[in-house]
Structure formats: C-alpha cells, structure tokens
Write a protein that holds these residues in place. Structure first.
Motif, PDB file in Angstrom:
ATOM      1  N   MET A 170       0.823  -1.202   0.000  1.00 15.22           N
ATOM      2  CA  MET A 170       0.000   0.000   0.000  1.00 15.22           C
ATOM      3  C   MET A 170       0.860   1.256   0.000  1.00 15.22           C
ATOM      4  N   LEU A 171       1.947   1.243   0.783  1.00 18.45           N
ATOM      5  CA  LEU A 171       2.829   2.409   0.810  1.00 18.45           C
ATOM      6  C   LEU A 171       3.485   2.650  -0.541  1.00 18.45           C
ATOM      7  N   ASP A 172       3.776   1.583  -1.282  1.00 20.06           N
ATOM      8  CA  ASP A 172       4.314   1.743  -2.637  1.00 20.06           C
ATOM      9  C   ASP A 172       3.299   2.451  -3.536  1.00 20.06           C
ATOM     10  N   VAL A 173       2.030   2.066  -3.413  1.00 19.71           N
ATOM     11  CA  VAL A 173       0.972   2.699  -4.214  1.00 19.71           C
ATOM     12  C   VAL A 173       0.842   4.173  -3.839  1.00 19.71           C
ATOM     13  N   ILE A 174       0.799   4.455  -2.532  1.00 18.87           N
ATOM     14  CA  ILE A 174       0.698   5.838  -2.063  1.00 18.87           C
ATOM     15  C   ILE A 174       1.878   6.652  -2.571  1.00 18.87           C
ATOM     16  N   SER A 175       3.073   6.070  -2.512  1.00 17.77           N
ATOM     17  CA  SER A 175       4.274   6.757  -2.979  1.00 17.77           C
ATOM     18  C   SER A 175       4.165   7.125  -4.452  1.00 17.77           C
ATOM     19  N   GLY A 176       3.627   6.216  -5.264  1.00 16.82           N
ATOM     20  CA  GLY A 176       3.453   6.500  -6.682  1.00 16.82           C
ATOM     21  C   GLY A 176       2.445   7.605  -6.934  1.00 16.82           C
ATOM     22  N   VAL A 177       1.334   7.588  -6.198  1.00 12.86           N
ATOM     23  CA  VAL A 177       0.317   8.635  -6.334  1.00 12.86           C
ATOM     24  C   VAL A 177       0.898   9.982  -5.926  1.00 12.86           C
ATOM     25  N   LEU A 178       1.662   9.997  -4.836  1.00 14.70           N
ATOM     26  CA  LEU A 178       2.276  11.242  -4.379  1.00 14.70           C
ATOM     27  C   LEU A 178       3.290  11.760  -5.385  1.00 14.70           C
ATOM     28  N   ALA A 179       4.104  10.875  -5.932  1.00 14.24           N
ATOM     29  CA  ALA A 179       5.109  11.293  -6.922  1.00 14.24           C
ATOM     30  C   ALA A 179       4.442  11.940  -8.129  1.00 14.24           C
ATOM     31  N   LEU A 227       0.605   6.286  15.858  1.00 14.19           N
ATOM     32  CA  LEU A 227       2.021   6.644  15.801  1.00 14.19           C
ATOM     33  C   LEU A 227       2.684   6.077  14.557  1.00 14.19           C
ATOM     34  N   MET A 228       2.477   4.796  14.284  1.00 11.77           N
ATOM     35  CA  MET A 228       3.141   4.155  13.157  1.00 11.77           C
ATOM     36  C   MET A 228       2.629   4.678  11.823  1.00 11.77           C
ATOM     37  N   ARG A 229       1.347   5.014  11.761  1.00 10.31           N
ATOM     38  CA  ARG A 229       0.837   5.654  10.545  1.00 10.31           C
ATOM     39  C   ARG A 229       1.543   6.986  10.309  1.00 10.31           C
ATOM     40  N   ILE A 230       1.631   7.799  11.363  1.00 13.38           N
ATOM     41  CA  ILE A 230       2.252   9.114  11.240  1.00 13.38           C
ATOM     42  C   ILE A 230       3.705   8.986  10.798  1.00 13.38           C
ATOM     43  N   LEU A 231       4.445   8.076  11.408  1.00 14.05           N
ATOM     44  CA  LEU A 231       5.863   7.940  11.085  1.00 14.05           C
ATOM     45  C   LEU A 231       6.072   7.368   9.687  1.00 14.05           C
ATOM     46  N   HIS A 232       5.266   6.393   9.272  1.00 13.38           N
ATOM     47  CA  HIS A 232       5.416   5.834   7.927  1.00 13.38           C
ATOM     48  C   HIS A 232       5.012   6.846   6.861  1.00 13.38           C
ATOM     49  N   LEU A 233       3.881   7.515   7.047  1.00 13.79           N
ATOM     50  CA  LEU A 233       3.452   8.510   6.062  1.00 13.79           C
ATOM     51  C   LEU A 233       4.409   9.692   6.045  1.00 13.79           C
ATOM     52  N   GLY A 234       4.890  10.099   7.228  1.00 16.44           N
ATOM     53  CA  GLY A 234       5.853  11.194   7.286  1.00 16.44           C
ATOM     54  C   GLY A 234       7.156  10.839   6.600  1.00 16.44           C
ATOM     55  N   ALA A 235       7.638   9.614   6.807  1.00 19.97           N
ATOM     56  CA  ALA A 235       8.873   9.177   6.153  1.00 19.97           C
ATOM     57  C   ALA A 235       8.679   9.083   4.640  1.00 19.97           C
ATOM     58  N   THR A 247      12.288   9.615  17.344  1.00 20.86           N
ATOM     59  CA  THR A 247      13.377   9.909  16.415  1.00 20.86           C
ATOM     60  C   THR A 247      14.050   8.626  15.957  1.00 20.86           C
ATOM     61  N   SER A 248      14.263   7.696  16.885  1.00 25.85           N
ATOM     62  CA  SER A 248      14.903   6.417  16.554  1.00 25.85           C
ATOM     63  C   SER A 248      14.032   5.583  15.619  1.00 25.85           C
ATOM     64  N   VAL A 249      12.732   5.525  15.918  1.00 22.91           N
ATOM     65  CA  VAL A 249      11.817   4.734  15.078  1.00 22.91           C
ATOM     66  C   VAL A 249      11.711   5.359  13.687  1.00 22.91           C
ATOM     67  N   PHE A 250      11.625   6.695  13.634  1.00 20.76           N
ATOM     68  CA  PHE A 250      11.544   7.379  12.337  1.00 20.76           C
ATOM     69  C   PHE A 250      12.778   7.071  11.495  1.00 20.76           C
ATOM     70  N   ALA A 251      13.949   7.088  12.119  1.00 21.59           N
ATOM     71  CA  ALA A 251      15.193   6.807  11.387  1.00 21.59           C
ATOM     72  C   ALA A 251      15.179   5.389  10.823  1.00 21.59           C
ATOM     73  N   ARG A 252      14.670   4.436  11.584  1.00 23.31           N
ATOM     74  CA  ARG A 252      14.576   3.053  11.087  1.00 23.31           C
ATOM     75  C   ARG A 252      13.658   2.959   9.874  1.00 23.31           C
ATOM     76  N   ILE A 253      12.481   3.580  10.006  1.00 20.21           N
ATOM     77  CA  ILE A 253      11.506   3.535   8.912  1.00 20.21           C
ATOM     78  C   ILE A 253      12.073   4.227   7.683  1.00 20.21           C
ATOM     79  N   TRP A 254      12.683   5.402   7.900  1.00 21.57           N
ATOM     80  CA  TRP A 254      13.295   6.137   6.790  1.00 21.57           C
ATOM     81  C   TRP A 254      14.314   5.277   6.057  1.00 21.57           C
ATOM     82  N   GLY A 255      15.118   4.516   6.816  1.00 21.58           N
ATOM     83  CA  GLY A 255      16.157   3.687   6.209  1.00 21.58           C
ATOM     84  C   GLY A 255      15.599   2.633   5.281  1.00 21.58           C
ATOM     85  N   ASN A 256      14.345   2.249   5.472  1.00 20.44           N
ATOM     86  CA  ASN A 256      13.702   1.259   4.600  1.00 20.44           C
ATOM     87  C   ASN A 256      12.918   1.886   3.456  1.00 20.44           C
TER      88      ASN A 256
END
Length: 301
Positions: A1-10, A140-148, A181-190
């Motif tokens: 789903m995040l891949d689809v969202i990423s494509g729509v956003l791009a 929390l996880m929605r916010i961090l994944h969508l934010g990343a 901050t730590s969780v966001f960095a992990r998510i960002w790395g992926n």
C-alpha cells in the motif's frame, strides 16, 4: 500500500516548483492531525514540507502577522476558529501560507480501514514501542510511515531534516520524542536509498518565542481539520470523487471555515502545492483504494 501511495504522491508532485529546482540545506517537515472526534469519518494526517532557507519571506511575513494582525499568542487552530480574532486573521494567514515554496500533503484514512500493517502495532510487544500505550501505537506508526514517505519523496541527498509535530500523545515527553526519532530513522532507512544529513525531531515546545513553529503547525492543523470535515460530510452523503467527473458539493452542508479552507486547498496558482490523498475501501471488491482528490475552487468564496 505504501508503494501505491508513494506512486500517487510522486505523480501529484510533478511539475514546476518544489521539490524541483534550487533546494536548500535544511528540510522542514511539520505535521498535525485530525479525526479524534466522534463525528469524524476519517483520520487525517497533514505534512507541510519545505526548505527553511528558501522561505525567508514567509518568516518575515509571519513576524509581521504576529505583530500587526494576531497580536496575542492565540494559535490559528481549526477547532478554535469560532474565536472572532482568529476568523478575521484567517484570510491573511492563508494568503501568507500559500507563498511558501513547498508542499502541503494531507492523507485521509477511512475510520473503518483497520490496521495498515501486516502485524498491528497495537498487538506487538516490541521494546521500541514501549514508550506509548497500545491504543496510540497504530496512530504513531501511521504518522511515522506517512511522514517518512513524504520526506523520501521530496528530500535531496545530504539534506538535514527537522521533523516537527504538535505536542500531543505521540510526543508528550522527552522519552517519547527520543524514541520517536529512533523509530523514524529506522523507517526512513527502509524507504529510500539516499541518505540524509542530520535528523532531528521536535515539537512546538521547541518554539523560541516568535511562534513560527506554532504557526507552521497551524497550517497543517487547518488543512487536516478542513479535510476531515469535508470528507466526513461527503461520506455521510454517499458522495465520492469519480475520475473524470466533477462532483458538485452543497456549501450549506459544510461549516464556513471548512468551505474557506477547502477553497484555499483547491488553489493551484501559488507556490505552495496542496495535495490530498485518500485511503478507503473500493466498494466493488473491498480492496483498498488510493485516490488523489483534486478540489476545484468556488469563485464566490
């Protein structure tokens, strides 16, 4: 789903202006959210992203706004627009905000969507999430994944990132902020292959007294609140946008503040890009549907 969202956003970010062109050294991502009230049919997550060193004009305008228009320390929040001083200031506040060279991205997720994750964060007994109550973890996880995902879509390699959120239940104390901050960095790395420079997370508590961070969060707050009401009313009226068809809305069905802010969100001629992405169920087969919702302004507003 995040891949689809990423494509729509791009696709939505394509075109002149941010994030193309000359960029700055420090990227800001300022977030606020809506949907906690009982009448909401959607949870909304708004992210304002921009290069701080490319927006010195807005910083000057914000100081003038605070010294000449809204002289008190009132916050321009969606729920407090019943206040006469805030209502009078809203038009000028939005006029300044639309000159920001950046993007305002609102994600709206239907309340009955369920968890976005294969293993619900609510059910996980994970040390990294122990700083938050189980009832907060999905949000929390929605916010961090969508934010990343947003940062991945607009950042350039080596940029420093300042990630600011309202001081609510996901960042109510220093322990949560450090862990976030730590969780966001992990998510960002992926999320992406390119690396950032320095990453810092903060809240509006970091404001140095000029209320600039408060006002930036307010831009996201107003967008999240208006989008939440707009989509919730549309859902109750069984209305939804169909590709290639303009769906008219009855202004009388919405509050004046929602109509004014929605009309502002529809504007496409100014530097600030405004994007609404909706996640809900496809009524034909029950699968998740991701929609880039385009609003059209009403000339009379």
């Amino acid at each position: 789903m995040l891949d689809v969202i990423s494509g729509v956003l791009a696709d939505a970010l394509v075109g002149a202006g941010f994030p193309q062109g000359v960029r700055g050294r420090q990227l800001y991502s300022v977030a606020d959210f809506s949907g906690a009230h009982a009448s909401a049919g959607y949870d909304t997550y708004a992210f304002l992203v921009f290069d701080i060193d490319r927006n010195s004009w807005w910083l000057r305008a914000q100081r003038a706004f605070r010294s000449e228009v809204l002289k008190s320390r009132r916050r321009m929040s969606f729920k407090n627009l019943k206040d006469r001083a805030r209502r009078r200031a809203l038009k000028l506040f939005l006029m300044a905000a639309e000159e920001i060279d950046g993007a305002l991205i609102v994600f709206a997720i239907k309340k009955d969507h369920g968890s976005m994750f294969m293993t619900s964060p609510v059910e996980r007994d994970d040390d990294v999430l122990n700083a938050w109550k189980p009832t907060v973890r999905e949000r929390l996880m929605r916010i961090l994944h969508l934010g990343a995902l947003v940062v991945a879509g607009v950042s350039k390699p080596g940029q420093d990132l300042m990630w600011i959120t309202d001081q609510d239940e996901i960042a109510s104390n220093d322990t949560q902020l450090t862990q976030m901050t730590s969780v966001f960095a992990r998510i960002w790395g992926n999320m992406t292959d390119h690396s950032l420079g320095h990453l810092r997370c903060g809240t509006t508590r970091s404001d140095d007294g000029d209320l600039a961070l408060e006002d930036l969060c307010s831009i996201a707050d107003l967008a999240a609140g208006a989008t939440c009401e707009l989509l919730s009313v549309m859902a109750r009226q069984r209305l939804f946008a169909v590709k290639g068809i303009v769906t008219p809305l009855r202004p009388s069905a919405f509050s004046q503040k929602t109509m004014a802010i929605s009309n502002w969100l529809a504007e496409r001629a100014r530097p600030l890009k405004r994007i609404i992405i909706v996640l809900d169920a496809d009524g034909s087969n029950g699968a998740a549907r991701v929609t880039h919702l385009r609003l059209e302004p009403l000339p009379s507003l």
